[in-house]
Design a protein around this motif. Structure first.
Motif, PDB file in Angstrom:
ATOM      1  N   VAL A 124      45.503  49.596  90.371  1.00 44.26           N
ATOM      2  CA  VAL A 124      46.848  49.050  90.580  1.00 44.26           C
ATOM      3  C   VAL A 124      47.426  49.489  91.922  1.00 44.26           C
ATOM      4  N   ALA A 125      48.018  48.523  92.624  1.00 46.73           N
ATOM      5  CA  ALA A 125      48.857  48.786  93.799  1.00 46.73           C
ATOM      6  C   ALA A 125      50.005  47.796  93.723  1.00 46.73           C
ATOM      7  N   ALA A 126      51.060  48.210  93.053  1.00 43.54           N
ATOM      8  CA  ALA A 126      52.183  47.313  92.802  1.00 43.54           C
ATOM      9  C   ALA A 126      53.457  47.878  93.415  1.00 43.54           C
ATOM     10  N   SER A 127      54.354  46.992  93.798  1.00 39.25           N
ATOM     11  CA  SER A 127      55.651  47.369  94.348  1.00 39.25           C
ATOM     12  C   SER A 127      55.464  48.334  95.528  1.00 39.25           C
ATOM     13  N   GLY A 128      55.955  49.573  95.415  1.00 42.92           N
ATOM     14  CA  GLY A 128      55.772  50.528  96.500  1.00 42.92           C
ATOM     15  C   GLY A 128      54.312  50.787  96.824  1.00 42.92           C
ATOM     16  N   GLY A 129      53.453  50.681  95.807  1.00 43.99           N
ATOM     17  CA  GLY A 129      52.018  50.825  96.045  1.00 43.99           C
ATOM     18  C   GLY A 129      51.513  49.733  96.966  1.00 43.99           C
ATOM     19  N   SER A 136      53.872  42.606  92.837  1.00 49.21           N
ATOM     20  CA  SER A 136      55.173  43.086  92.371  1.00 49.21           C
ATOM     21  C   SER A 136      56.091  43.387  93.559  1.00 49.21           C
ATOM     22  N   ILE A 137      56.181  42.409  94.466  1.00 53.69           N
ATOM     23  CA  ILE A 137      57.030  42.576  95.643  1.00 53.69           C
ATOM     24  C   ILE A 137      58.452  42.219  95.242  1.00 53.69           C
ATOM     25  N   GLY A 138      59.135  43.183  94.696  1.00 54.63           N
ATOM     26  CA  GLY A 138      60.493  42.991  94.214  1.00 54.63           C
ATOM     27  C   GLY A 138      61.173  44.335  94.084  1.00 54.63           C
ATOM     28  N   VAL A 139      62.421  44.309  93.644  1.00 56.63           N
ATOM     29  CA  VAL A 139      63.212  45.533  93.508  1.00 56.63           C
ATOM     30  C   VAL A 139      63.898  45.506  92.150  1.00 56.63           C
ATOM     31  N   LEU A 155      64.220  43.854 103.242  1.00 60.62           N
ATOM     32  CA  LEU A 155      63.472  44.797 104.067  1.00 60.62           C
ATOM     33  C   LEU A 155      62.021  44.914 103.606  1.00 60.62           C
ATOM     34  N   PHE A 156      61.835  44.885 102.302  1.00 61.46           N
ATOM     35  CA  PHE A 156      60.484  44.935 101.710  1.00 61.46           C
ATOM     36  C   PHE A 156      59.671  43.726 102.186  1.00 61.46           C
ATOM     37  N   LYS A 157      60.265  42.545 102.085  1.00 63.60           N
ATOM     38  CA  LYS A 157      59.570  41.328 102.495  1.00 63.60           C
ATOM     39  C   LYS A 157      59.252  41.356 103.989  1.00 63.60           C
ATOM     40  N   GLU A 158      60.185  41.841 104.786  1.00 62.74           N
ATOM     41  CA  GLU A 158      59.954  41.919 106.229  1.00 62.74           C
ATOM     42  C   GLU A 158      58.802  42.867 106.553  1.00 62.74           C
ATOM     43  N   ALA A 164      56.836  37.008  96.931  1.00 68.32           N
ATOM     44  CA  ALA A 164      57.870  38.048  96.836  1.00 68.32           C
ATOM     45  C   ALA A 164      58.831  37.762  95.698  1.00 68.32           C
ATOM     46  N   THR A 165      58.280  37.442  94.539  1.00 62.81           N
ATOM     47  CA  THR A 165      59.080  37.083  93.372  1.00 62.81           C
ATOM     48  C   THR A 165      59.169  38.215  92.347  1.00 62.81           C
TER      49      THR A 165
END
Length: 238
Positions: A72-77, A97-100, A154-157, A172-173
């Motif tokens: 797993v490498a999700a979100s911050g990973g 998991s590109i979300g907040v 900022l994450f998406k950028e 990025a959903t």
């Protein structure tokens, strides 16, 4: 050079990661390669942002960086993984998991029913947007949501900067995908386990492989004390 990062919600290993990067940069040459074996479901944005920045130092030094994701490498990973020149993953690794997300309980009604008043005083209009104990307002909720949207942008950028060929809006959903689907979406570059990748390098490229790990050596006194306490607990003397 092979390093490992097993992430928790606080990205607690970021200090060790920084030391490992220091060690590698002190001796590595341009033709060398760094493989980060990454496993993380993500966590706090500041911790994982710092971890990603540590990895960026490797690329800035002109050294090829590969991130391997076996599980797993999700979100911050994934924020960390995206920095790499190449992301490899096993076929069923969880990626994306590109979300907040943020949540907190509010027990104001319970306290009110028990006759408990909660006073919250701030200096600065948005010093506190939502609270666990006091009564939340629509204005506070809107401001909190606005702050989440800023972090998401900022994450998406960040992802778009390091992986410019990725269709960032489509991924990025906040969703995650397994390895094969992640490959089709350009979230990863190749499906292979970290073990297989290392073995291939060893057999076909005549590489020397070094595992780099930073550990804090515990003092003998602390070790003796811990052993003594364990003995006492086991024998019912404490």
């Amino acid at each position: 050079f092979v390093i490992h990062f097993s992430g928790d919600i606080k990205a607690s290993e970021v200090k060790s990661l920084a030391k490992e990067v220091d060690s590698i940069l002190a001796v590595a040459e341009k033709q060398d390669e760094v493989l980060l074996r990454l496993e993380s479901p993500g966590g706090v944005v500041n911790g994982y942002g710092l971890a990603a920045a540590q990895l960026a130092r490797i690329k800035e030094a002109g050294i090829h960086l590969v991130v391997s994701v076996d599980q797993v490498a999700a979100s911050g990973g994934y924020m960390m993984a995206s920095v790499a020149d190449q992301i490899i993953a096993s076929p069923f690794a969880i990626v994306g998991s590109i979300g907040v997300v943020a949540q907190l309980p509010n027990i104001n009604r319970f306290l009110s029913d028990k006759g408990v008043d909660v006073e919250l005083h701030t200096a600065g209009k948005y010093k506190r947007t939502l609270t666990m104990l006091g009564k939340n307002t629509e204005e506070g909720r809107e401001k909190f949501q606005e702050e989440l949207e800023v972090i998401h942008r900022l994450f998406k950028e960040h992802i778009a900067f390091y992986r410019p060929t990725l269709d960032i809006e489509s991924v990025a959903t906040g969703e995650y995908w397994y390895g094969k689907s992640a490959l089709s979406l350009n979230l990863v570059d190749h499906l292979i386990t970290g073990d297989a990748y290392l073995l291939d390098k060893y057999k076909t490229h005549d590489y020397q492989i070094f595992s780099v790990e930073y550990k804090v050596k515990k003092s003998k006194i602390a070790s003796l004390y811990r052993s003594a306490m364990q003995y006492l607990v086991r024998n019912g003397l404490s």
